[in-house]
Structures are given as C-alpha cells and as structure tokens.
Motif scaffolding. Structure first.
Motif, PDB file in Angstrom:
ATOM      1  N   PHE A 166       5.231   4.100  -1.446  1.00  8.54           N
ATOM      2  CA  PHE A 166       5.100   4.957  -2.020  1.00  8.54           C
ATOM      3  C   PHE A 166       5.226   5.943  -1.914  1.00  8.54           C
ATOM      4  CE2 PHE A 166       5.628   1.863  -6.087  1.00  8.54           C
ATOM      5  CZ  PHE A 166       6.990   1.425  -6.049  1.00  8.54           C
ATOM      6  N   ALA A 167       3.789   6.659  -1.183  1.00  2.00           N
ATOM      7  CA  ALA A 167       2.999   7.543  -0.970  1.00  2.00           C
ATOM      8  C   ALA A 167       4.265   8.869  -0.625  1.00  2.00           C
ATOM      9  CB  ALA A 167       1.541   7.441   0.623  1.00  2.00           C
ATOM     10  N   GLN A 168       4.924   7.981   1.065  1.00  2.00           N
ATOM     11  CA  GLN A 168       5.870   8.988   1.140  1.00  2.00           C
ATOM     12  C   GLN A 168       6.808   9.103   0.242  1.00  2.00           C
ATOM     13  OE1 GLN A 168       7.047   6.046   4.298  1.00  2.00           O
ATOM     14  NE2 GLN A 168       5.824   6.767   5.833  1.00  2.00           N
ATOM     15  N   VAL A 169       6.923   8.680  -0.983  1.00  2.00           N
ATOM     16  CA  VAL A 169       8.434   9.164  -2.125  1.00  2.00           C
ATOM     17  C   VAL A 169       7.850   9.831  -2.308  1.00  2.00           C
ATOM     18  CG1 VAL A 169       9.720   7.936  -3.825  1.00  2.00           C
ATOM     19  CG2 VAL A 169       9.696   6.773  -1.590  1.00  2.00           C
ATOM     20  N   GLN A 170       6.552   9.302  -3.089  1.00  2.25           N
ATOM     21  CA  GLN A 170       6.171  10.700  -4.022  1.00  2.25           C
ATOM     22  C   GLN A 170       6.409  12.321  -3.049  1.00  2.25           C
ATOM     23  OE1 GLN A 170       2.142   9.269  -5.488  1.00  2.25           O
ATOM     24  NE2 GLN A 170       3.435   9.385  -7.236  1.00  2.25           N
ATOM     25  N   LYS A 171       5.892  12.140  -1.933  1.00  6.00           N
ATOM     26  CA  LYS A 171       5.905  13.342  -1.585  1.00  6.00           C
ATOM     27  C   LYS A 171       7.441  13.969  -1.084  1.00  6.00           C
ATOM     28  CE  LYS A 171       1.283  12.943   0.376  1.00  6.00           C
ATOM     29  NZ  LYS A 171       1.259  11.842   2.253  1.00  6.00           N
ATOM     30  N   GLN A 172       8.193  13.064  -0.673  1.00  3.13           N
ATOM     31  CA  GLN A 172       9.654  13.716  -0.890  1.00  3.13           C
ATOM     32  C   GLN A 172      10.145  13.600  -1.437  1.00  3.13           C
ATOM     33  OE1 GLN A 172      11.581  10.295   1.133  1.00  3.13           O
ATOM     34  NE2 GLN A 172      10.421  10.204   3.320  1.00  3.13           N
ATOM     35  N   LEU A 173      10.313  13.043  -2.563  1.00  5.85           N
ATOM     36  CA  LEU A 173      10.887  13.836  -3.859  1.00  5.85           C
ATOM     37  C   LEU A 173      10.050  14.864  -4.475  1.00  5.85           C
ATOM     38  CD1 LEU A 173      10.362  10.707  -6.515  1.00  5.85           C
ATOM     39  CD2 LEU A 173      12.686  11.735  -5.422  1.00  5.85           C
ATOM     40  N   GLY A 174       8.773  15.668  -4.127  1.00  5.49           N
ATOM     41  CA  GLY A 174       8.452  16.764  -4.278  1.00  5.49           C
ATOM     42  C   GLY A 174       8.106  17.354  -6.181  1.00  5.49           C
ATOM     43  N   ASP A 175       8.993  18.170  -7.000  1.00  3.01           N
ATOM     44  CA  ASP A 175       8.857  18.450  -7.809  1.00  3.01           C
ATOM     45  C   ASP A 175       9.396  17.238  -8.167  1.00  3.01           C
ATOM     46  OD1 ASP A 175       7.830  20.987  -6.907  1.00  3.01           O
ATOM     47  OD2 ASP A 175       8.962  21.926  -7.650  1.00  3.01           O
ATOM     48  N   ASP A 176      10.191  16.567  -7.679  1.00  2.00           N
ATOM     49  CA  ASP A 176      11.282  15.879  -9.646  1.00  2.00           C
ATOM     50  C   ASP A 176      10.723  14.365  -9.466  1.00  2.00           C
ATOM     51  OD1 ASP A 176      13.757  17.106  -9.683  1.00  2.00           O
ATOM     52  OD2 ASP A 176      14.225  16.464  -7.781  1.00  2.00           O
ATOM     53  N   ALA A 177       9.175  14.677  -8.514  1.00  3.07           N
ATOM     54  CA  ALA A 177       8.319  13.285  -8.879  1.00  3.07           C
ATOM     55  C   ALA A 177       7.645  12.518  -9.846  1.00  3.07           C
ATOM     56  CB  ALA A 177       6.848  12.939  -7.867  1.00  3.07           C
ATOM     57  N   PRO A 226      -9.262  -3.136 -11.111  1.00  2.00           N
ATOM     58  CA  PRO A 226      -8.588  -1.606 -11.293  1.00  2.00           C
ATOM     59  C   PRO A 226      -9.974  -1.146 -10.158  1.00  2.00           C
ATOM     60  CG  PRO A 226      -8.808  -3.245 -13.789  1.00  2.00           C
ATOM     61  CD  PRO A 226      -9.590  -3.853 -12.957  1.00  2.00           C
ATOM     62  N   GLN A 227     -10.813  -2.056 -10.405  1.00  2.00           N
ATOM     63  CA  GLN A 227     -11.784  -0.643  -9.292  1.00  2.00           C
ATOM     64  C   GLN A 227     -11.012  -0.721  -7.750  1.00  2.00           C
ATOM     65  OE1 GLN A 227     -12.710  -3.048 -11.391  1.00  2.00           O
ATOM     66  NE2 GLN A 227     -13.693  -1.813 -12.695  1.00  2.00           N
ATOM     67  N   GLU A 228     -10.542  -2.228  -7.225  1.00  2.00           N
ATOM     68  CA  GLU A 228     -10.290  -2.456  -6.222  1.00  2.00           C
ATOM     69  C   GLU A 228      -8.781  -2.167  -6.001  1.00  2.00           C
ATOM     70  OE1 GLU A 228     -10.875  -4.193  -3.662  1.00  2.00           O
ATOM     71  OE2 GLU A 228     -13.026  -4.127  -4.086  1.00  2.00           O
ATOM     72  N   LEU A 229      -8.006  -1.526  -7.023  1.00  2.00           N
ATOM     73  CA  LEU A 229      -6.242  -1.292  -6.893  1.00  2.00           C
ATOM     74  C   LEU A 229      -7.102   0.259  -6.246  1.00  2.00           C
ATOM     75  CD1 LEU A 229      -4.587  -3.359  -9.368  1.00  2.00           C
ATOM     76  CD2 LEU A 229      -3.468  -3.313  -7.609  1.00  2.00           C
ATOM     77  N   ALA A 230      -7.603   1.421  -7.707  1.00  2.00           N
ATOM     78  CA  ALA A 230      -8.103   2.577  -7.622  1.00  2.00           C
ATOM     79  C   ALA A 230      -8.167   2.866  -6.011  1.00  2.00           C
ATOM     80  CB  ALA A 230      -9.609   3.086  -8.555  1.00  2.00           C
ATOM     81  N   ARG A 231      -9.408   1.537  -5.260  1.00  2.00           N
ATOM     82  CA  ARG A 231      -9.858   2.052  -3.680  1.00  2.00           C
ATOM     83  C   ARG A 231      -8.749   1.750  -3.301  1.00  2.00           C
ATOM     84  NH1 ARG A 231     -10.062  -1.151   0.168  1.00  2.00           N
ATOM     85  NH2 ARG A 231      -9.596  -3.166  -1.410  1.00  2.00           N
ATOM     86  N   TRP A 232      -7.337   1.122  -3.384  1.00  2.00           N
ATOM     87  CA  TRP A 232      -6.352   0.899  -2.553  1.00  2.00           C
ATOM     88  C   TRP A 232      -5.483   1.989  -2.044  1.00  2.00           C
ATOM     89  CZ3 TRP A 232      -1.128  -0.280  -3.031  1.00  2.00           C
ATOM     90  CH2 TRP A 232      -0.627  -0.309  -1.762  1.00  2.00           C
ATOM     91  N   GLY A 233      -5.025   1.915  -3.851  1.00  2.00           N
ATOM     92  CA  GLY A 233      -4.184   3.055  -4.197  1.00  2.00           C
ATOM     93  C   GLY A 233      -5.019   5.078  -2.971  1.00  2.00           C
ATOM     94  N   ARG A 234      -5.998   5.148  -3.711  1.00  2.00           N
ATOM     95  CA  ARG A 234      -6.901   6.248  -2.844  1.00  2.00           C
ATOM     96  C   ARG A 234      -6.293   6.514  -1.456  1.00  2.00           C
ATOM     97  NH1 ARG A 234     -10.908   5.406  -6.545  1.00  2.00           N
ATOM     98  NH2 ARG A 234     -12.414   4.095  -5.022  1.00  2.00           N
ATOM     99  N   ALA A 235      -6.449   5.129  -0.544  1.00  2.00           N
ATOM    100  CA  ALA A 235      -6.225   5.182   0.766  1.00  2.00           C
ATOM    101  C   ALA A 235      -5.275   5.392   0.606  1.00  2.00           C
ATOM    102  CB  ALA A 235      -6.613   3.446   1.204  1.00  2.00           C
ATOM    103  N   PHE A 236      -3.954   5.630   0.252  1.00  2.00           N
ATOM    104  CA  PHE A 236      -2.740   6.018   0.697  1.00  2.00           C
ATOM    105  C   PHE A 236      -2.815   7.215  -0.651  1.00  2.00           C
ATOM    106  CE2 PHE A 236      -2.211   1.367   0.814  1.00  2.00           C
ATOM    107  CZ  PHE A 236      -1.679   1.542   2.169  1.00  2.00           C
ATOM    108  N   GLY A 237      -3.180   8.079  -0.802  1.00  2.00           N
ATOM    109  CA  GLY A 237      -3.186   9.002  -1.273  1.00  2.00           C
ATOM    110  C   GLY A 237      -1.880   9.170  -2.353  1.00  2.00           C
TER     111      GLY A 237
END
Length: 202
Positions: free
Chosen positions: A90-101, A118-129
């Motif tokens: 998912f992190a790679q897809v956001q980058k690949q979509l660029g302006d279309d993200a 929610p706190q654990e999910l936030a931590r996990w999400g941050r780990a992937f940018g």
C-alpha cells in the motif's frame, strides 16, 4: 554435551521451525490469494462503526467507501508474515500513484481488534510511511466480523487470513468488485487502480 550447548541447539531449532512455519504460511496465503482473484458482483458493504488510526469514530461504508474508489486489505499489527508485505504494498502504491493518490482511498481493516487499538494502528502505519488517504481501522469484534463477511472475507482466524486486496468503485453505478493478490508487485495494484480511474463515471 554441556547444558549451555544443549540450550543453544534447542533455541536454534525452535527459531528454525518458526521461520519454516512463517514461510509456509506466507506461501499458503499467496496460493489462496491467487485462487480467489477475479471479479464478483457488487455487494453491500456493512456500515459498521469503526475507529481509524487517529481515533476518529466513523461508519465504514458511509464515511470511507460511499462515492469513492477504494482498495481494501485486511491486516493485524502483530503479524510477522504477510501483513508487513501488505503494508509495504500500500505504501508503494501511494508513491506510484503520485498526484493521483488523492483519487483513491486505501483502507486497511484490522482483523485483530482486541489488540489493534487506534494507537497500535497509527504506529504500524508510520512504520510503512502511510500518507493521508490511507485509513487503518479497528472496531468491536462483532462489527469487524460483520464487515469482513460483507466483503467476502473472514476475520475468524487472523493467522490464516488470505492476503487479498478488494477494489470497490462506488463513484457511479455499481461495478463488479475486483479481488487482487495483495502480495503481487505494487505495480499490478497501481495499474488496476489507474484502469479504474480511467473508466467514465456513470
């Protein structure tokens, strides 16, 4: 042989067995995902209450899916096999979509809500940018089970879940849902989303 050496041998054996178990699970999950790929008739997404990684209270369908093009996967933060790969994709897809993200909503649903606050999910999400536009949600066990069923998935056993990505396009008239292998190269998912974006909204 001394006790210390025996302990080291046993520890190495346990680590090796665990690595083999993880590799076997990942391989089995990938095979299941490939077998379930394709299109299915558009269904009804359960509008259950959830919380995102910021602690906001939302209703899944009306607040995250309705009127949008979305890609949904199922993860849990204590997973050490397929879930980190799903997060990386998912992190790679956001980058690949660029302006279309901003034209796509990415949603990761925790199938281990008892542990994934929610706190654990936030931590996990941050780990992937994770960037804006990627929601990670949790909720009550019964609500997550209902949501998973409505999406054709199962949250009964987090350790054996199938790493699928579900594409739902609710920008116009109902379209068939698409199921993709969540472990495939990110370019595959990016191409599928760009293809959906290119379709006229009717």
């Amino acid at each position: 042989m001394g006790k210390g050496i025996w302990a080291a041998v046993l520890l190495l054996g346990a680590v090796g067995a665990q690595a083999q178990d993880h590799a076997a699970h990942a391989a089995h999950a990938a095979a299941q995902a490939q077998s379930l790929q394709g299109e299915s008739a558009a269904g009804t997404v359960a509008d259950v209450p959830v919380q995102d990684q910021s602690g906001r209270s939302l209703h899944f369908h009306r607040d995250l899916v309705q009127g949008r093009l979305v890609a949904i996967n199922f993860v849990f933060t204590r997973c050490t096999t397929v879930c980190p790969l799903l997060g990386a994709r998912f992190a790679q897809v956001q980058k690949q979509l660029g302006d279309d993200a901003g034209r796509v909503a990415l949603i990761s649903v925790s199938i281990d809500p008892a542990n994934d606050t929610p706190q654990e999910l936030a931590r996990w999400g941050r780990a992937f940018g994770a960037a804006p536009g990627w929601s990670l949600v949790t909720g009550a066990r019964a609500d997550i089970d209902q949501l998973a069923r409505s999406l054709g998935a199962s949250a009964a056993d987090p350790a054996s879940h199938v790493p699928l990505v579900l594409l739902i396009d609710e920008r116009g008239k109902p379209r068939p849902w698409r199921r993709l292998d969540g472990l495939a190269d990110a370019t595959v998912l990016t191409a599928a989303l760009r293809g959906a974006m290119a379709q006229p909204v009717e």
